[in-house]
Design a protein around this motif. Structure first.
Motif, PDB file in Angstrom:
ATOM      1  N   THR A   1      50.016  46.863  18.478  1.00 53.99           N
ATOM      2  CA  THR A   1      48.643  46.458  18.194  1.00 53.99           C
ATOM      3  C   THR A   1      48.134  47.086  16.903  1.00 53.99           C
ATOM      4  O   THR A   1      48.894  47.701  16.143  1.00 53.99           O
ATOM      5  CB  THR A   1      47.720  46.827  19.376  1.00 53.99           C
ATOM      6  N   ILE A   2      46.838  46.956  16.675  1.00 54.12           N
ATOM      7  CA  ILE A   2      46.210  47.381  15.435  1.00 54.12           C
ATOM      8  C   ILE A   2      44.769  47.802  15.740  1.00 54.12           C
ATOM      9  O   ILE A   2      44.145  47.290  16.665  1.00 54.12           O
ATOM     10  CB  ILE A   2      46.228  46.226  14.394  1.00 54.12           C
ATOM     11  N   ALA A   3      44.265  48.752  14.971  1.00 54.89           N
ATOM     12  CA  ALA A   3      42.862  49.165  15.074  1.00 54.89           C
ATOM     13  C   ALA A   3      42.368  49.514  13.684  1.00 54.89           C
ATOM     14  O   ALA A   3      43.165  49.794  12.776  1.00 54.89           O
ATOM     15  CB  ALA A   3      42.701  50.357  16.013  1.00 54.89           C
ATOM     16  N   GLY A   4      41.061  49.525  13.514  1.00 59.67           N
ATOM     17  CA  GLY A   4      40.495  49.858  12.210  1.00 59.67           C
ATOM     18  C   GLY A   4      39.174  50.575  12.361  1.00 59.67           C
ATOM     19  O   GLY A   4      38.518  50.507  13.407  1.00 59.67           O
TER      20      GLY A   4
ATOM     21  N   TYR B   1      37.916  44.143   9.570  1.00 54.67           N
ATOM     22  CA  TYR B   1      38.252  43.228  10.649  1.00 54.67           C
ATOM     23  C   TYR B   1      39.729  43.388  10.963  1.00 54.67           C
ATOM     24  O   TYR B   1      40.562  43.513  10.063  1.00 54.67           O
ATOM     25  CB  TYR B   1      37.973  41.774  10.275  1.00 54.67           C
ATOM     26  N   VAL B   2      40.084  43.406  12.271  1.00 51.96           N
ATOM     27  CA  VAL B   2      41.481  43.517  12.684  1.00 51.96           C
ATOM     28  C   VAL B   2      41.752  42.568  13.841  1.00 51.96           C
ATOM     29  O   VAL B   2      40.878  42.305  14.663  1.00 51.96           O
ATOM     30  CB  VAL B   2      41.853  44.959  13.100  1.00 51.96           C
ATOM     31  N   ASP B   3      42.977  42.065  13.878  1.00 51.49           N
ATOM     32  CA  ASP B   3      43.409  41.140  14.929  1.00 51.49           C
ATOM     33  C   ASP B   3      44.886  41.413  15.198  1.00 51.49           C
ATOM     34  O   ASP B   3      45.710  41.324  14.285  1.00 51.49           O
ATOM     35  CB  ASP B   3      43.215  39.699  14.454  1.00 51.49           C
TER      36      ASP B   3
ATOM     37  N   GLY C   1      44.945  43.140   9.520  1.00 49.96           N
ATOM     38  CA  GLY C   1      43.591  43.634   9.299  1.00 49.96           C
ATOM     39  C   GLY C   1      43.266  43.805   7.834  1.00 49.96           C
ATOM     40  O   GLY C   1      44.149  43.785   6.968  1.00 49.96           O
ATOM     41  N   SER C   2      41.971  43.995   7.571  1.00 46.75           N
ATOM     42  CA  SER C   2      41.495  44.182   6.205  1.00 46.75           C
ATOM     43  C   SER C   2      40.264  45.075   6.223  1.00 46.75           C
ATOM     44  O   SER C   2      39.511  45.094   7.196  1.00 46.75           O
ATOM     45  CB  SER C   2      41.138  42.824   5.575  1.00 46.75           C
TER      46      SER C   2
END
Length: 334
Positions: A222-225, A251-253, A258-259
């Motif tokens: 997964t990813i987080a920001g 924003y992350v998905d 993400g960016s």
């Protein structure tokens, strides 16, 4: 996966608008930590978490941004920097989970140092997304945070110097007395003269006043920001920038990537550029091309703005694009 951080960290310095710090595993793909600006204290803290057996991307983001808040990265993250026009330092922060798409954020947070951690409490303990101002402070206190003075000798000195310089620069327009030469209080002008009623998007956006940390952590699942900043120097009291706005500052998905953004938040937030980057990657664009397109959309309407975007996809590919208007001699633009 590397366990020797000195071998894992890469810092790419793009002065004025963005510097990218990143840490990656032995395969140079995942896990991965990236953040804006050369805030390696934040990168190291996040990497330590994600490189542990139990660390999650959310935990890594929180600890990374917290490290920057404590270290007062460049004086533009955390307490003791960027006083508003009343002399008070206020904080903006956001955290986002790329799996659930849950978001917690705070804007114009007062008298609480741990902005990113308060944002996480908003995400975990409420059904809301954004809390602001004194009410956000009351929420923080109710959930265990300590109320503290965010001033330092440095921030007080910055404010005094600004007053002595006739409150220059500031963010007013279309008012009297002339905000380009005088302090307020201001009132709406009866008529507009010269550039007084036009928005000035050419403020001194530099490493002294706009170094928002935007951090993205990716692992194989997964990813987080997250973001954290004390905002624009001498902002009008109550101003909230792009950093705590989902889709603008970050924003992350987990299915895409993400960016995160840095620069002139008042302009950039009007275009939701971080969301745009992720959606462009969803359509097959590389991170580099996606950040480029998002910046070009803003440039079409605000050619004099300063800003940049970082992006990463779930394969670990990183892209950045920088738009430097005022400081071209000091900015390595792509």
């Amino acid at each position: 996966m590397t366990t020797n951080f000195s071998l894992a960290i890469v810092s790419c310095y793009f002065l004025v608008i963005i510097s990218l710090s990143c840490a990656v595993g032995n395969d140079h793909k995942l896990p991965l930590v990236i953040n804006t600006w050369p805030f390696t204290v934040a990168t190291r803290a996040a990497w330590k978490v994600i490189n542990s057996t139990s660390g999650t991307p959310l935990d890594a983001v929180e600890q990374g941004c917290t490290a920057c808040e404590v270290a007062q990265c460049d004086g533009t993250v955390g307490y003791g920097g960027s006083p508003d026009e009343s002399g008070e330092t206020t904080l903006d922060a956001m955290i986002m989970d790329g799996t659930s798409h849950d978001v917690g954020s705070v804007g114009c947070l007062k008298r609480i140092k741990s902005a990113i951690s308060v944002a996480r409490k908003v995400m975990e303990l409420t059904n809301h997304t954004l809390l602001v101002g004194d009410e956000a402070t009351r929420f923080a206190i109710s959930t265990g945070f300590k109320q503290e003075n965010l001033h330092t000798n440095k921030s007080v000195g910055i404010y005094k110097s600004w007053l002595e310089n006739n409150c220059q620069p500031n963010f007013w327009k279309g008012v009297t007395p002339n905000p380009r030469s005088s302090c307020g209080p201001y009132r709406p002008a009866d008529t507009c003269q010269s550039l007084d009623c036009k928005q000035d998007t050419n403020h001194d956006v530099s490493s002294d006043n706009h170094d928002t940390i935007g951090m993205i952590v990716v692992d194989k699942n997964t990813i987080a920001g997250g973001t954290s900043t004390n905002g624009a120097n001498h902002k009008i009291s109550g101003r909230v920038g792009d950093s705590p706005i989902a889709g603008a500052g970050l924003y992350v998905d987990k299915d895409i990537g993400g960016s995160a953004a840095t620069g002139d938040g008042d302009v950039m937030m009007r275009f939701l550029p971080s969301y745009q980057v992720v959606e462009s990657m969803r359509l097959g664009m590389s991170p580099k091309k996606a950040t480029t397109e998002a910046i070009m959309r803003i440039k079409k309407y605000y050619p004099h703005f300063n800003g940049a975007l970082i992006a990463v996809n779930m394969a670990g590919e990183v892209g950045i694009y920088i738009h430097c208007n005022s400081f071209k001699n000091h900015c390595n633009v792509n």
